[in-house]
Design an enzyme around this catalytic site. Structure first.
Site, PDB file in Angstrom:
ATOM      1  N   LYS A  13      75.733 -15.098 -11.573  1.00  0.00           N
ATOM      2  CA  LYS A  13      76.695 -15.286 -10.475  1.00  0.00           C
ATOM      3  C   LYS A  13      76.164 -16.293  -9.451  1.00  0.00           C
ATOM      4  O   LYS A  13      76.880 -17.183  -9.025  1.00  0.00           O
ATOM      5  CB  LYS A  13      76.969 -13.958  -9.742  1.00  0.00           C
ATOM      6  N   ARG A  88      80.861  -4.628  -4.164  1.00  0.00           N
ATOM      7  CA  ARG A  88      80.014  -3.929  -5.128  1.00  0.00           C
ATOM      8  C   ARG A  88      80.390  -2.458  -5.255  1.00  0.00           C
ATOM      9  O   ARG A  88      79.754  -1.746  -6.044  1.00  0.00           O
ATOM     10  CB  ARG A  88      78.560  -4.018  -4.678  1.00  0.00           C
ATOM     11  N   ARG A 127      63.044 -14.751 -13.708  1.00  0.00           N
ATOM     12  CA  ARG A 127      63.544 -15.835 -12.865  1.00  0.00           C
ATOM     13  C   ARG A 127      62.717 -16.074 -11.601  1.00  0.00           C
ATOM     14  O   ARG A 127      62.034 -15.184 -11.101  1.00  0.00           O
ATOM     15  CB  ARG A 127      64.999 -15.586 -12.480  1.00  0.00           C
ATOM     16  N   ARG A 160      61.557 -12.892  -6.522  1.00  0.00           N
ATOM     17  CA  ARG A 160      62.122 -11.913  -5.589  1.00  0.00           C
ATOM     18  C   ARG A 160      61.415 -10.582  -5.768  1.00  0.00           C
ATOM     19  O   ARG A 160      61.120 -10.170  -6.887  1.00  0.00           O
ATOM     20  CB  ARG A 160      63.631 -11.744  -5.861  1.00  0.00           C
ATOM     21  N   ARG A 171      68.459  -1.525 -10.420  1.00  0.00           N
ATOM     22  CA  ARG A 171      69.641  -2.301  -9.994  1.00  0.00           C
ATOM     23  C   ARG A 171      70.714  -2.309 -11.083  1.00  0.00           C
ATOM     24  O   ARG A 171      71.905  -2.263 -10.782  1.00  0.00           O
ATOM     25  CB  ARG A 171      69.220  -3.725  -9.613  1.00  0.00           C
TER      26      ARG A 171
HETATM   27  P1  AMP Z   1      71.811  -9.735  -4.952  1.00  0.00           P
HETATM   28  O1  AMP Z   1      71.077 -10.900  -4.382  1.00  0.00           O
HETATM   29  O2  AMP Z   1      73.294  -9.941  -5.010  1.00  0.00           O
HETATM   30  O3  AMP Z   1      71.229  -9.292  -6.270  1.00  0.00           O
HETATM   31  O4  AMP Z   1      71.588  -8.512  -3.941  1.00  0.00           O
HETATM   32  C1  AMP Z   1      70.298  -8.053  -3.638  1.00  0.00           C
HETATM   33  C2  AMP Z   1      70.370  -6.708  -2.944  1.00  0.00           C
HETATM   34  O5  AMP Z   1      71.100  -6.816  -1.711  1.00  0.00           O
HETATM   35  C3  AMP Z   1      71.066  -5.605  -3.711  1.00  0.00           C
HETATM   36  O6  AMP Z   1      70.216  -4.972  -4.668  1.00  0.00           O
HETATM   37  C4  AMP Z   1      71.471  -4.660  -2.580  1.00  0.00           C
HETATM   38  O7  AMP Z   1      70.350  -3.933  -2.091  1.00  0.00           O
HETATM   39  C5  AMP Z   1      71.864  -5.641  -1.475  1.00  0.00           C
HETATM   40  N1  AMP Z   1      73.297  -6.026  -1.550  1.00  0.00           N
HETATM   41  C6  AMP Z   1      73.801  -7.248  -1.824  1.00  0.00           C
HETATM   42  N2  AMP Z   1      75.139  -7.229  -1.803  1.00  0.00           N
HETATM   43  C7  AMP Z   1      75.501  -5.952  -1.526  1.00  0.00           C
HETATM   44  C8  AMP Z   1      76.754  -5.286  -1.404  1.00  0.00           C
HETATM   45  N3  AMP Z   1      77.928  -5.934  -1.558  1.00  0.00           N
HETATM   46  N4  AMP Z   1      76.739  -3.954  -1.122  1.00  0.00           N
HETATM   47  C9  AMP Z   1      75.585  -3.294  -0.959  1.00  0.00           C
HETATM   48  N5  AMP Z   1      74.364  -3.853  -1.079  1.00  0.00           N
HETATM   49  C10 AMP Z   1      74.313  -5.176  -1.366  1.00  0.00           C
END
Ligand code: AMP
Length: 217
Positions: A13, A88, A127, A160, A171
């Protein structure tokens, strides 16, 4: 253009959103990036969110809904956006629809990237992200003579903290339990297209652009 990219962590994404945002010259809105910035800046939001990010759990709905409301009402996304990582949960999807209603806009499409579970874990743990340009790379894309530097801008690459095998698995579990059900929510609204995210970045990108060129019914 108002597009939501949907899929498990590691489905591409972020990579696709960056390419599409560049092509269509509209902002890439990533709640993950916004939350990581808040954590790095130790803002009140960051202090609240840090524990959830570290544990691979979702930040509470009211917090992320508030964040998205702030972004969408400031006007920076008035000409469109590519949204990545939001919504989400079903309450987040419902809140987003309400917000679109208030702003008198509609989402043009929800594109879901399908990637097998083993591949999700492989990609997440493989990554690296550039500290300067924020682009995402897998180990095959790095320069053999200096794999610690961004192949595009020379910036420092990092892993990360939530891309460890244990947190990546957590996750994926959270995605299956809390996020995947949103597919049905969008399927029912007729704005949903699922595509094969197992292919090369360029092939996935081409398919998304082709879908976006079709007139909206
Ligand atoms: P991402 O970079 O999209 O993988 O998001 C990293 C982390 O940010 C996730 O594992 C959640 O802890 C938090 N996060 C990101 N977007 C959301 C969301 N829409 N709702 C809740 N937590 C989020």
């Amino acid at each position: 253009m108002r597009l939501i990219l949907f899929g498990p962590p590691g489905s591409g994404k972020g990579t696709q959103a960056k390419l599409l945002a560049e092509k269509f010259r509209i902002p890439h809105i990533s709640t993950g990036d916004l939350l990581r910035e808040a954590v790095a800046g130790k803002s009140p939001l960051g202090l609240q969110a840090k524990g959830y990010l570290d544990a691979g759990m979702l930040v509470p709905d009211d917090v992320v809904i508030g964040l998205i409301r702030e972004v969408l009402t400031t006007g920076i996304a008035k000409d469109g956006f590519i949204m990545d990582g939001f919504p989400r949960t079903i309450p987040q999807a419902q809140a987003l629809d309400r917000l679109f209603g208030e702003l008198h806009v509609r989402v043009d499409g929800v594109i879901s990237l399908r990637v097998e579970h083993d591949e999700v874990i492989r990609r997440l743990t493989d990554r690296k992200v550039c500290r300067s340009c924020a682009k995402i790379f897998n180990s095959n894309q790095l320069h053999a003579d200096d794999p610690s530097r961004c192949p595009e801008c020379g910036g420092e690459l990092y892993q990360r903290s939530d891309d460890t095998p244990e947190t990546a698995r957590k996750r994926l579990d959270v995605y299956l339990k809390e996020t995947k059900p949103i597919k049905d929510y969008y399927r029912e609204s007729g704005r949903f297209t699922q595509i094969d995210g197992m292919r090369d970045i360029a092939d996935v990108y081409e398919e998304i652009v082709t879908i976006l060129r079709k007139p909206i019914s």
